[in-house]
Motif scaffolding. Structure first.
Motif: not given
Length: 159
Positions: A64-81, A83-89
């Protein structure tokens, strides 16, 4: 005679190498979705084919050379979106930047050519980057654009 000009070291250090369109796409934060062409291709779906020598299971090292969320954190935080889960991830993933991860990838032969075994490879990547088994199984939705069904119909096998 002819003269040859050699750039100074400082000039060479500031000159950027030319980039290719594919390299630019890897570096870009802009995401585009390819058009759905199911039924247009001879195989009935859009797919990326690999050389025949890629068939089989491979031991791979991925970094892994970089880590970005161009569409925002809401797509990283699991089924409910969440933001706490997304930030920790994201924090956890940022700790893994430049860390080599060993995994297995599989490519299967179909009647149309060699393709990635996406279900196997997705599970392998997720488990390997997590450092433990986090995926019990991978299933694809049975939709007309489903490559899994087409791979199986073309001679691929279940993993």
């Amino acid at each position: 005679g002819s003269a040859v000009s050699i750039p100074a070291a400082a000039d060479a250090a500031t000159t950027k190498p030319p980039t290719s369109p594919i390299a630019e796409r890897f570096e870009s934060d802009l995401l585009t979705s390819p058009p759905i062409t199911a039924g247009v291709r001879p195989s009935g779906h859009e797919n990326l084919f690999f050389p025949s020598w890629m068939e089989g299971e491979w031991d791979v090292t991925q970094t892994l050379t970089s880590n970005k969320t161009p569409l925002g954190l809401k797509y990283v935080g699991g089924p409910q979106g969440s933001l706490d889960v997304a930030q920790k991830t994201m924090e956890e993933q940022n700790k893994r930047i430049n860390e080599e991860v060993n995994l297995k990838l599989r490519f299967v032969k179909t009647s149309f050519g060699v393709v990635e075994d996406r279900a196997f490879n997705l599970k392998s990547r997720l488990n390997s980057f997590a450092g433990k088994n986090v995926v019990a199984s991978v299933d694809y939705a049975d939709v007309r654009e489903s490559n899994r069904a087409s791979v199986l119909a073309g001679g691929g096998t279940e993993s």
